[in-house]
Structures are given as C-alpha cells and as structure tokens.
Write a protein that holds these residues in place. Structure first.
Motif, short mmCIF file in Angstrom:
data_model
loop_
_atom_site.label_atom_id
_atom_site.label_comp_id
_atom_site.label_asym_id
_atom_site.label_seq_id
_atom_site.Cartn_x
_atom_site.Cartn_y
_atom_site.Cartn_z
N UNK A 153 -8.90 -8.90 -4.10
CA UNK A 153 -9.34 -8.75 -2.71
C UNK A 153 -9.51 -10.13 -2.10
N UNK A 154 -8.74 -10.38 -1.05
CA UNK A 154 -8.79 -11.69 -0.41
C UNK A 154 -9.67 -11.66 0.83
N UNK A 155 -10.64 -12.56 0.85
CA UNK A 155 -11.37 -12.86 2.08
C UNK A 155 -12.04 -11.71 2.80
N UNK A 156 -12.49 -10.69 2.12
CA UNK A 156 -13.34 -9.73 2.83
C UNK A 156 -14.34 -9.05 1.92
N UNK A 157 -15.60 -9.41 2.16
CA UNK A 157 -16.72 -8.93 1.36
C UNK A 157 -16.84 -7.40 1.40
N UNK A 158 -16.69 -6.83 2.60
CA UNK A 158 -16.89 -5.39 2.77
C UNK A 158 -15.84 -4.59 2.00
N UNK A 159 -14.59 -5.01 2.14
CA UNK A 159 -13.51 -4.32 1.43
C UNK A 159 -13.72 -4.43 -0.07
N UNK A 160 -14.15 -5.63 -0.50
CA UNK A 160 -14.41 -5.84 -1.93
C UNK A 160 -15.45 -4.87 -2.44
N UNK A 161 -16.56 -4.74 -1.73
CA UNK A 161 -17.63 -3.88 -2.25
C UNK A 161 -17.23 -2.40 -2.19
N UNK A 162 -16.46 -2.04 -1.18
CA UNK A 162 -15.98 -0.65 -1.11
C UNK A 162 -15.06 -0.33 -2.30
N UNK A 163 -14.15 -1.23 -2.58
CA UNK A 163 -13.20 -0.99 -3.68
C UNK A 163 -13.90 -1.06 -5.03
N UNK A 164 -14.87 -1.95 -5.10
CA UNK A 164 -15.66 -2.09 -6.32
C UNK A 164 -16.37 -0.75 -6.62
N UNK A 165 -16.92 -0.15 -5.58
CA UNK A 165 -17.62 1.14 -5.73
C UNK A 165 -16.66 2.23 -6.19
N UNK A 166 -15.47 2.23 -5.59
CA UNK A 166 -14.45 3.23 -5.97
C UNK A 166 -14.06 3.05 -7.44
N UNK A 167 -13.96 1.79 -7.85
CA UNK A 167 -13.48 1.48 -9.21
C UNK A 167 -14.50 1.86 -10.28
#
Ligand code: ATP
Length: 429
Positions: free
Chosen positions: A259-273
């Motif tokens: 995930x490049x340069x976006x905290x929100x997207x990172x945490x959303x994907x992290x939760x999904x994973x």
C-alpha cells in the motif's frame, strides 16, 4: 521548457542513495548518460557512457546506491537532486520477495503454500507511484534472472498497451528506461473504457479471465510460477474502486499487498487481511519524486499512448491505412443497450440493461475516431471472454459507398473480423 537556452551539456554528481529527478521539457528530447559510478532508472541499471534519449514530457529519476556522475544534454522542465527517497524500503521488499521466489523454486508441488512465488499487488491513490514501484520490483527480479509476470489492471493509463485494457506480459529483462515494457507477447483484454464505473461487471469479468489464463500458464510453467507476478492497480480506491481492489486481491490470490501513501487504505486492507492469514499487507512510503498529473494531462497521455501503439515512441513504426466494406467487418459492443424493447416485456417490467450482453453495432458515423480492438474470438459468443490481438483506429466512414477507412499496425487482413467497440476515442494530431 523554460531552460531551453541552457541546453548545453551539464554534469551532475550524485551522492550515494540519492537521485536526480527529471522532467523532460515539452518540446525537445533530453540526452543523458552515466559518466562514472553506477546508477539505475526505476530498477534498471544504466550502461556506462551510453547516451540515452528521453522523449519530451517524460518524468523519471536516476538513482544511485553508491554514487555516480551523470551528464545531461538538452532542455528540462525541471531537474533536481534529492537525497531523501524510499528506495531502501523498496529494495527491502524486493529482498523478501526474492526469498519467497527461491523458496517456491525449491518447494514440492505438495506444499501448495510455499510452491507459489509471491503474488504482489501494488495499491494506492492516483499519483502515489504504483506503476513506478511495480516497474522497479520487476526489473530487480529480472536482473536476478527471474521472469516475473507484470499484470496491469489500470485501464486509465496502460503501461503494457493502449488505455482501456487490462493486460499481462512476462518481464524477461530489466525494463528499458526509455522504451518501457516490451510489447512482444502481451495477453490483453479489451474493456473499452477508461473508467471502471462504465461497466463494473465487464471489468470484473475480464479480471477473472486474465487471472484464470495466468493460473493455467503458471500450472504449466514452474519457472514463471516461482517468479510469480506484480500487479499494478488503478488509483481509484473509494467506493466501487475499493470493491474492485478487493476483487483483484481475491481473484489473483495476491499474498503481498503493498500500500503506497495512504494510511486509511492500509488500515482497511489490514483489517480485511485479518481473516486471510496468508496475505501480508505492507505500508510503503510514497516517493517525494512522484509527479502529480491532472485530468487534462492524463487525457493527453492517453492520446500519446494510443499514438505510440500505431506510430511507435519515436515514429519508428509505419501503420497502414486500410479500406474495407461495411460488410467485411463485424463490430460488437458489450453491455449498454436494453435487453429487450419495452414493448416485448410484461407490463410494468423495466427493460434491464445486461452489462455483459454482446450486441452487433451498425456501422455509421458514430464509429469515426473510435479505437476498436480486434478480438481473438472465433464466434460472437466468445467475444466477451476472448483476449484481443490488437487495435484499429477508424479514420473515415463513407456511408454512401459503405466503405470504412481504418489505421492498423500493418497492412493486410486483420487477424479476425470480430471487432469490439467501447468508448475509447482518439483525435490523431
Ligand atoms: P496512477 O495514478 O496513474 O496510477 P501511479 O500511482 O502509478 O499513477 P506513477 O505512474 O508511478 O504513479 O508516477 C507518476 C509519475 O511520476 C510518472 O511519470 C513517474 O515516471 C514519475 N515518477 C515516479 N517516481 C519518480 C521519482 N522518484 N522522480 C521523478 N519522477 C518520478
């Protein structure tokens, strides 16, 4: 560019782990060479003393791990040196991927988890450097002797072929800093639009087809299975864009999400994973060198990309203008129209548009300036799921004489008479 007068030769000394960021001017190309030391452009090492010529408007960086002196000849829009880059974190990712490729190569097919090389997907908002990071990871892997597969799901720009497509191609050598991805044998599916919201079902269908095709190739080829893939995605990460990211991660069975340069997207994907123990989600810093491009620039870049398909990067290709009868070409489009006329439906029922319906298109002036794809389908019912051989560009429609003039990469008969139309247009300039 403003510095056109300073188009004399200029030398730049780069300290270790720094980069020279360049935007070539709008009018003229820029020549560049490595004088001494070692340097790379997006993961591809430069040969010493060899002049490279970059066409107008290109934006790139020359990075050095141990120090280098560069020489430039020509006008730039901007050029400056930066010593803060995320390159160390990027190359660390590469090292982890190398480990997994080696493990895959050494594994037995019974260990289905280890047997598959890393399936990397690069995600992030527009202008976060996704294409560039994908390119680096591929070039570094190719330098090590792997032949990873590059998958490009970004219909907006298209680094493998014209915009409006999703595509995959094996990367056998570090990617050429000037020429980009080689166009030899890409596997291309034509979506026909530059935004996924035009037909989300079609986009998903094509992603499924492409993934299935690669799955088959990997099952037959241990070398490419171990080298595995790097998937570049669209910068659309909200709403349906996010849904399509999740769909791509699942469909390609991605197990490394960068995930490049976006905290929100990172945490959303992290939760999904969390529910997927085999998927690693890694946050990476965006490079300060990534240049933002507005809608107008992107629109222009799409045009240049189509031009490049027909004429080559430096006008080195000679496309052929062909004339055909209306009856020679069978043009289809996917989705759009209503399934049945209202009059044919029970009272009160809505004529629902079927997004995956393939319908023949009458040839008329609406086709002018359209870019159509040439399908590999042998029957109309294969059009939806077939990949495409290439593209033609409609330059004239003569209604009276029922003749159609089109530009194709070469003379002679098209590989198939089935053409697919979307909304992809181009005004040749
Ligand atoms: P998109 O929104 O189209 O998906 P992206 O996130 O893939 O964009 P890139 O295409 O990788 O972004 O980068 C945008 C532009 O910035 C490109 O022209 C690229 O060559 C340039 N660029 C990337 N990194 C650097 C750098 N370190 N120095 C200079 N230019 C760079």
């Amino acid at each position: 560019g403003g510095s056109a007068s300073a188009s004399s030769i200029k030398q730049v000394k780069l300290e270790r782990e720094s980069e020279l960021r360049i935007e070539v001017g709008n009018e003229s190309p820029l020549k560049l060479r490595l004088l001494n030391g070692s340097a790379e452009i997006f993961g591809s090492e430069l040969a010493p003393e060899t002049w490279l010529t970059f066409p107008p408007r290109v934006k790139f960086a020359v990075f050095t791990w141990y120090g280098a002196t560069m020489e430039m000849d020509g006008a730039t829009e901007t050029d400056y040196t930066a010593d803060e880059t995320p390159m160390v974190s990027y190359v660390n990712v590469h090292a982890v991927l190398e480990g997994r490729r080696n493990r895959a190569k050494a594994s037995s097919p019974n260990d289905s988890e280890a047997y598959q090389g890393p399936r990397v997907i690069v995600v992030g908002p527009t202008d976060s450097g996704k294409s560039t990071l994908s390119r680096m990871l591929l070039s570094w892997a190719a330098k090590q002797g792997w032949k990873p597969t590059f998958v490009d799901l970004d219909i907006g720009q298209g680094s493998i072929t014209v915009p409006g497509c999703i595509a995959a191609t094996p990367i056998e050598l570090p990617i050429d800093p000037v020429e980009g991805i080689p166009l030899e044998m890409p596997l291309v599916y034509f979506y026909g639009h530059t935004t996924p919201s035009n037909n989300v079902d079609l986009y998903k269908t094509l992603v499924n087809e492409l993934a299935q095709m690669l799955e088959t190739q990997f099952s037959r080829n241990a070398e490419s299975r171990a080298a595995s893939m790097v998937i570049n995605t669209m910068g659309w990460i909200e709403g349906i864009g996010y849904e399509l990211l999740l769909h791509a991660i699942d469909t390609f069975k991605a197990n490394v999400v960068l995930v490049l340069g976006q905290e929100k997207l990172f945490s959303m994907l992290k939760a999904v994973a969390k529910s997927k123990p085999n998927v690693d989600v890694v946050k990476l810093q965006k490079s300060g060198g990534v240049v933002s491009r507005n809608a107008k620039f992107r629109q222009k870049a799409r045009g240049y990309r189509i031009r490049e398909y027909f004429y080559g990067l430096t006008n080195d290709l000679s496309p052929h203008s062909n004339i055909a009868n209306f009856s020679d070409l069978l043009v289809y489009r996917i989705g759009g129209g209503p399934q049945a006329p209202r009059s044919a439906l029970p009272i009160g029922a809505d004529p629902v548009a079927n997004p995956l319906r393939v319908t023949p298109v009458n040839i008329d002036r609406d086709l002018l300036h359209m870019v159509l794809s040439v399908s590999y389908a042998k029957e109309p019912d294969q059009i939806l799921t077939s990949n495409v051989a290439g593209f033609i560009y409609i330059t004239d429609i003569d209604i009276q004489r029922k003749k159609i003039t089109y530009l194709a990469p070469s003379a002679g008969e098209l590989p198939s008479k089935y053409l697919i139309m979307g909304t992809l247009t181009w005004l040749e300039t």
